[in-house]
Write an enzyme that holds these catalytic residues in place. Sequence first.
Site, PDB file in Angstrom:
ATOM      1  N   GLY A 279      65.779  27.592  13.808  1.00 28.90           N
ATOM      2  CA  GLY A 279      65.204  25.990  13.994  1.00 28.90           C
ATOM      3  C   GLY A 279      64.736  25.447  15.535  1.00 28.90           C
ATOM      4  O   GLY A 279      64.066  26.134  15.671  1.00 28.90           O
TER       5      GLY A 279
ATOM      6  N   ASP B 186      76.589  32.940  14.655  1.00 25.83           N
ATOM      7  CA  ASP B 186      76.286  33.580  12.815  1.00 25.83           C
ATOM      8  C   ASP B 186      75.941  34.762  12.329  1.00 25.83           C
ATOM      9  O   ASP B 186      76.441  35.863  12.240  1.00 25.83           O
ATOM     10  CB  ASP B 186      76.480  32.833  11.519  1.00 25.83           C
ATOM     11  CG  ASP B 186      77.122  31.107  11.543  1.00 25.83           C
ATOM     12  OD1 ASP B 186      77.998  30.911  11.498  1.00 25.83           O
ATOM     13  OD2 ASP B 186      76.114  30.497  10.870  1.00 25.83           O
TER      14      ASP B 186
HETATM   15  P1  ATP Z   1      71.814  26.345  15.098  1.00 25.82           P
HETATM   16  O1  ATP Z   1      72.052  26.471  13.087  1.00 25.82           O
HETATM   17  O2  ATP Z   1      72.193  28.001  14.920  1.00 25.82           O
HETATM   18  O3  ATP Z   1      73.104  25.394  15.744  1.00 25.82           O
HETATM   19  P2  ATP Z   1      69.490  25.384  15.388  1.00 25.82           P
HETATM   20  O4  ATP Z   1      68.320  26.363  16.265  1.00 25.82           O
HETATM   21  O5  ATP Z   1      69.129  26.502  14.092  1.00 25.82           O
HETATM   22  O6  ATP Z   1      70.861  26.190  15.917  1.00 25.82           O
HETATM   23  P3  ATP Z   1      69.074  22.834  14.374  1.00 25.82           P
HETATM   24  O7  ATP Z   1      69.449  21.504  14.491  1.00 25.82           O
HETATM   25  O8  ATP Z   1      68.271  23.569  13.306  1.00 25.82           O
HETATM   26  O9  ATP Z   1      69.066  24.228  15.398  1.00 25.82           O
HETATM   27  O10 ATP Z   1      67.925  23.006  15.160  1.00 25.82           O
HETATM   28  C1  ATP Z   1      67.586  23.049  16.598  1.00 25.82           C
HETATM   29  C2  ATP Z   1      66.367  21.675  16.635  1.00 25.82           C
HETATM   30  O11 ATP Z   1      64.885  22.622  17.123  1.00 25.82           O
HETATM   31  C3  ATP Z   1      66.312  20.408  16.721  1.00 25.82           C
HETATM   32  O12 ATP Z   1      65.358  19.713  18.299  1.00 25.82           O
HETATM   33  C4  ATP Z   1      64.829  20.376  15.808  1.00 25.82           C
HETATM   34  O13 ATP Z   1      64.630  19.272  15.659  1.00 25.82           O
HETATM   35  C5  ATP Z   1      63.848  21.564  16.272  1.00 25.82           C
HETATM   36  N1  ATP Z   1      63.812  22.210  14.319  1.00 25.82           N
HETATM   37  C6  ATP Z   1      64.482  22.878  13.509  1.00 25.82           C
HETATM   38  N2  ATP Z   1      63.533  23.011  12.359  1.00 25.82           N
HETATM   39  C7  ATP Z   1      62.534  23.119  12.882  1.00 25.82           C
HETATM   40  C8  ATP Z   1      61.133  23.336  12.507  1.00 25.82           C
HETATM   41  N3  ATP Z   1      60.756  24.285  10.866  1.00 25.82           N
HETATM   42  N4  ATP Z   1      60.294  23.435  13.511  1.00 25.82           N
HETATM   43  C9  ATP Z   1      60.044  22.419  14.306  1.00 25.82           C
HETATM   44  N5  ATP Z   1      60.603  22.574  14.653  1.00 25.82           N
HETATM   45  C10 ATP Z   1      62.531  22.583  14.269  1.00 25.82           C
HETATM   46 MG    MG Z   2      69.830  26.757  12.169  1.00 21.03          MG
END
Ligand code: ATP
Ligand code: MG
Length: 485
Positions: free
Chosen positions: A197, A226
């Site tokens: 994300g 993971d």
């Molecule tokens: P993990 O899943 O390993 O905990 P992650 O980076 O996938 O880490 P998320 O909570 O999904 O964790 O996303 C982290 C940040 O990225 C958040 O602030 C979220 O708003 C932003 N984010 C997630 N998906 C998107 C997207 N498709 N576009 C823009 N920003 C995103």
């Molecule tokens: Mg994630």
Amino acid sequence: LRKRRAIRARASDPSQCQETGNGFVLEDVPHLTNFLPDLPSYPNPLQKSQAYAIVKQTFVSSEDVVAEKIVVQKDSPRGVHFRRAGPREKVYFKSEEVRACVVTCGGLCPGINTVIREIVCGLNGMYGVDDILGIEGGYRGFYSKNTFQLTPKFVNDIHKRGGTFLQTSRGGHDTHKIVDNIQDRGINQVYIIGGDGTQKGAALIYQEVEKRGLQVAVAGIPKTIDNDIAVIDKSFGFDTAVEEAQRAINAAHVEVESVENGVGVVKLMGRYSGFIAMYATLASRDVDCCLIPESPFYLEGQGGLFEFVEQRLKENGHVVIVLAEGAGQEYVAQSMYTVDEKDASGNRLLLDAGLWLSQQIKDHFTKIQKMAVNMKYIDPTYMIRAIPSNASDNIYCTLLAHSAVHGAMAGYTGFTVGPVNSRHAYIPISRVTETQNIVKLTDRMWARLLASTNQPSFLNSDEVMLGKVDRAIIEEINNRKITSI
Ligand code: ATP
Ligand code: MG
């Protein structure tokens, strides 16, 4: 102006593929000169460094690439290559003009603090940069919190602690507000540590920065406990997680060995990919059965889990099952009233498959088989996420951080770093966000696991022969009709 627009249009796709005749494809990352063509490049300050004097010749040439496919057949296409990471002879930024920032987003993972420390110490020690800002509390920290200065002294000890020194959050990604803030603060290097994300968010920041024609390098450092990030060999914190999981498996084994008909269930991380469960099982040898999201399983009937558990209880008097948190989600959803809940980032919240499995096994043996079992359920997931990284992850985090620093200083942008076949490379962000790394059931590692545990594969050979496993299996898992419960 027209020329500049054309250059911008070309640069707006972070993945810039170049193909040559022999099937060699270079998936390049954007460079700031692509959309700001007239800016200068300076000699790398490392040329004057004592430490680097000996290895001066190790400056990476812009011709150096890293191959995605390490095993290729004679005369077959060479496939995709990425630009090799490392220090360049010329850098894009003057050290005293750099204002960098570091942000961490998403869930915790061992090693985040090491990456933060090494970005700060790397920028300062290698390039003499001393204006580095910490963004607190994830993406929303750009526009809702004050920043603070990061110095080598300030971050000196943080790698000894788990978590993230900068704090993290989910949700709150507002591209315009973030880039406004980057612009207002005069930041010209952005280091973003986070999972899939976060990397998607980093790609949007890069695009907006490029659209505004800002002289800002955006570098992503992929984080996922993971190990589900595509392209790169392994994600940081993964080794530490596998090592720490041994303690939980060992505890389960001790517990179930000490009672009659002991059944241990250990839930490990792995929302969509079962790498931690698979490696922890292979490392331990105390595990009788490993269940991962990629490999559908069933409970009842011939070749089912209940039959296997019964057989192991008869043979050994105890059984240990390791389950990745994403395994069996379709069963859990069917067995209880559930609301499709999402977190602040929009990720679906998983149901507790470990608790569900423990209950199913208990009910089956006590109510149906009339056989008392001693159930021990261990969920060490938060304990594992929160520990500091081990020695090998610390070294790995250092390399990741330094690769990111070298790349940003050289003027690369819209990239993420990571090892591809053991060589660090600059990878277009879109490449690591478009797919996920999953355990391939046709790979030798899964075969090794099956051979080591002697557990059922829960697949009929037709499915394997027809190549229905692997990527397609994830879609299939969700649609599969569950007949056994
Ligand atoms: P993990 O899943 O390993 O905990 P992650 O980076 O996938 O880490 P998320 O909570 O999904 O964790 O996303 C982290 C940040 O990225 C958040 O602030 C979220 O708003 C932003 N984010 C997630 N998906 C998107 C997207 N498709 N576009 C823009 N920003 C995103
Ligand atoms: Mg994630």
